[in-house]
Design an enzyme around this catalytic site. Sequence first.
Site, PDB file in Angstrom:
ATOM      1  N   ARG A 194       0.739  12.033  -9.601  1.00 43.20           N
ATOM      2  CA  ARG A 194       1.114  10.366  -9.432  1.00 43.20           C
ATOM      3  C   ARG A 194       2.888  10.853  -9.683  1.00 43.20           C
ATOM      4  O   ARG A 194       3.244  10.190  -9.000  1.00 43.20           O
ATOM      5  CB  ARG A 194       0.308   9.894  -9.918  1.00 43.20           C
ATOM      6  CG  ARG A 194      -1.253   9.925  -9.343  1.00 43.20           C
ATOM      7  CD  ARG A 194      -1.445   8.259 -10.064  1.00 43.20           C
ATOM      8  NE  ARG A 194      -2.703   7.996  -9.229  1.00 43.20           N
ATOM      9  CZ  ARG A 194      -3.498   7.526  -7.895  1.00 43.20           C
ATOM     10  NH1 ARG A 194      -2.898   7.027  -7.292  1.00 43.20           N
ATOM     11  NH2 ARG A 194      -4.629   8.121  -7.624  1.00 43.20           N
ATOM     12  N   ASP A 243      -2.552   6.122   6.495  1.00 41.71           N
ATOM     13  CA  ASP A 243      -3.289   7.207   7.542  1.00 41.71           C
ATOM     14  C   ASP A 243      -4.367   6.980   8.700  1.00 41.71           C
ATOM     15  O   ASP A 243      -3.659   6.729   9.596  1.00 41.71           O
ATOM     16  CB  ASP A 243      -4.326   8.220   5.861  1.00 41.71           C
ATOM     17  CG  ASP A 243      -4.980   9.287   6.367  1.00 41.71           C
ATOM     18  OD1 ASP A 243      -4.116  10.100   6.784  1.00 41.71           O
ATOM     19  OD2 ASP A 243      -5.611   9.663   5.791  1.00 41.71           O
ATOM     20  N   PHE A 277      -0.553  16.408   4.268  1.00 39.22           N
ATOM     21  CA  PHE A 277      -0.888  15.051   2.905  1.00 39.22           C
ATOM     22  C   PHE A 277       0.044  15.822   1.443  1.00 39.22           C
ATOM     23  O   PHE A 277       0.336  16.465   1.543  1.00 39.22           O
ATOM     24  CB  PHE A 277      -2.493  16.161   2.571  1.00 39.22           C
ATOM     25  CG  PHE A 277      -2.812  15.383   1.089  1.00 39.22           C
ATOM     26  CD1 PHE A 277      -3.925  14.360   1.373  1.00 39.22           C
ATOM     27  CD2 PHE A 277      -2.568  15.429   0.160  1.00 39.22           C
ATOM     28  CE1 PHE A 277      -4.479  13.228   0.279  1.00 39.22           C
ATOM     29  CE2 PHE A 277      -3.242  14.240  -1.275  1.00 39.22           C
ATOM     30  CZ  PHE A 277      -3.895  13.238  -0.716  1.00 39.22           C
ATOM     31  N   GLU A 336       0.484  -1.186   0.156  1.00 37.99           N
ATOM     32  CA  GLU A 336      -0.048  -0.175   0.183  1.00 37.99           C
ATOM     33  C   GLU A 336       0.326   1.026   0.260  1.00 37.99           C
ATOM     34  O   GLU A 336       2.302   0.994   0.143  1.00 37.99           O
ATOM     35  CB  GLU A 336      -1.326   0.214   1.525  1.00 37.99           C
ATOM     36  CG  GLU A 336      -1.553   0.926   1.356  1.00 37.99           C
ATOM     37  CD  GLU A 336      -2.465   1.724   0.303  1.00 37.99           C
ATOM     38  OE1 GLU A 336      -2.499   1.961  -0.545  1.00 37.99           O
ATOM     39  OE2 GLU A 336      -3.944   1.959   0.598  1.00 37.99           O
ATOM     40  N   ASP A 337       0.213   2.135  -0.305  1.00 34.10           N
ATOM     41  CA  ASP A 337       1.630   3.807  -0.498  1.00 34.10           C
ATOM     42  C   ASP A 337       0.903   4.054   0.491  1.00 34.10           C
ATOM     43  O   ASP A 337       1.947   4.690   0.886  1.00 34.10           O
ATOM     44  CB  ASP A 337       0.742   4.325  -1.449  1.00 34.10           C
ATOM     45  CG  ASP A 337      -1.178   5.108  -1.606  1.00 34.10           C
ATOM     46  OD1 ASP A 337      -1.005   4.712  -0.206  1.00 34.10           O
ATOM     47  OD2 ASP A 337      -1.393   5.645  -2.688  1.00 34.10           O
TER      48      ASP A 337
HETATM   49  P1  IMP Z   1      -7.246   5.280   5.146  1.00 32.12           P
HETATM   50  O1  IMP Z   1      -7.961   4.367   4.382  1.00 32.12           O
HETATM   51  O2  IMP Z   1      -7.003   6.433   5.406  1.00 32.12           O
HETATM   52  O3  IMP Z   1      -5.531   4.692   5.734  1.00 32.12           O
HETATM   53  O4  IMP Z   1      -6.952   5.953   3.835  1.00 32.12           O
HETATM   54  C1  IMP Z   1      -5.416   5.314   2.946  1.00 32.12           C
HETATM   55  C2  IMP Z   1      -5.409   5.360   1.340  1.00 32.12           C
HETATM   56  O5  IMP Z   1      -6.386   7.304   1.257  1.00 32.12           O
HETATM   57  C3  IMP Z   1      -4.363   5.491   0.538  1.00 32.12           C
HETATM   58  O6  IMP Z   1      -4.740   4.009   0.530  1.00 32.12           O
HETATM   59  C4  IMP Z   1      -4.576   6.883  -0.069  1.00 32.12           C
HETATM   60  O7  IMP Z   1      -4.857   6.184  -1.786  1.00 32.12           O
HETATM   61  C5  IMP Z   1      -5.313   7.535   0.067  1.00 32.12           C
HETATM   62  N1  IMP Z   1      -4.627   8.677   1.063  1.00 32.12           N
HETATM   63  C6  IMP Z   1      -4.247   8.935   3.003  1.00 32.12           C
HETATM   64  N2  IMP Z   1      -3.428  10.310   2.480  1.00 32.12           N
HETATM   65  C7  IMP Z   1      -2.551  10.427   1.387  1.00 32.12           C
HETATM   66  C8  IMP Z   1      -1.728  11.629   1.347  1.00 32.12           C
HETATM   67  O8  IMP Z   1      -1.644  12.054   2.107  1.00 32.12           O
HETATM   68  N3  IMP Z   1      -1.414  11.729   0.129  1.00 32.12           N
HETATM   69  C9  IMP Z   1      -2.385  10.833  -1.072  1.00 32.12           C
HETATM   70  N4  IMP Z   1      -3.080   9.841  -0.939  1.00 32.12           N
HETATM   71  C10 IMP Z   1      -3.460   9.713   0.452  1.00 32.12           C
HETATM   72 MG    MG Z   2      -4.243   4.817  -2.214  1.00 32.32          MG
END
Ligand code: IMP
Ligand code: MG
Length: 171
Positions: free
Chosen positions: A160, A98, A147, A94-95
């Site tokens: 990207r 968050d 972010f 995963e990238d």
């Molecule tokens: P989570 O479910 O809140 O952990 O968010 C995960 C997804 O939100 C990641 O796979 C990203 O696609 C997107 N995301 C969360 N934070 C960022 C950020 O700082 N930049 C770009 N995408 C983000």
């Molecule tokens: Mg993502």
Amino acid sequence: MKLELLIPESEIINKVNEIAEDIDKFFNGEKIIVIGVLKGALFFMADLLRRLKTPILYDFIQVKSYELAKSTGKIKILKEPQVDVSDKRVLIIEDILDTGLTVSYLKDYFKERGAKEVYLCVLIVKKKVRVNAIEADFKCFEIDDNFVVGYGLDYDEQLRELKEIYILRQC
Ligand code: IMP
Ligand code: MG
């Protein structure tokens, strides 16, 4: 909006190489299933898999939880993987971690489909409280709660393609 350089390309490359070695050591030559989370993990996954010596089978899953720069709190699957994970060791790539909502959902998704073990490898972990106390098994960078974009990460599908990772400042 303004871009502020956070992680230069050379640092990303060095760290990805290090993590590849850690993953190889951990799995010790046993074949694993690698699942990339589209679209953000694409650059990271390609660079990482190039360095791995562990035998793999890879596939992708695509989910959506973000609108612009905010989590919607709900996960929608846009593309399901075709690979059979039953009784297999799965490594999710995963990238960014968050809130942890996406990864927590994905871990359950693969466990429900019979995966023997589900591990998580992420490029970036944000320092904040997460749902379900989810933790990465392998991580490259830990950053403050900003972010970020570049190296696969987007803001509304833009940016990207940047080779480095930047903080996106709203100004
Ligand atoms: P989570 O479910 O809140 O952990 O968010 C995960 C997804 O939100 C990641 O796979 C990203 O696609 C997107 N995301 C969360 N934070 C960022 C950020 O700082 N930049 C770009 N995408 C983000
Ligand atoms: Mg993502």
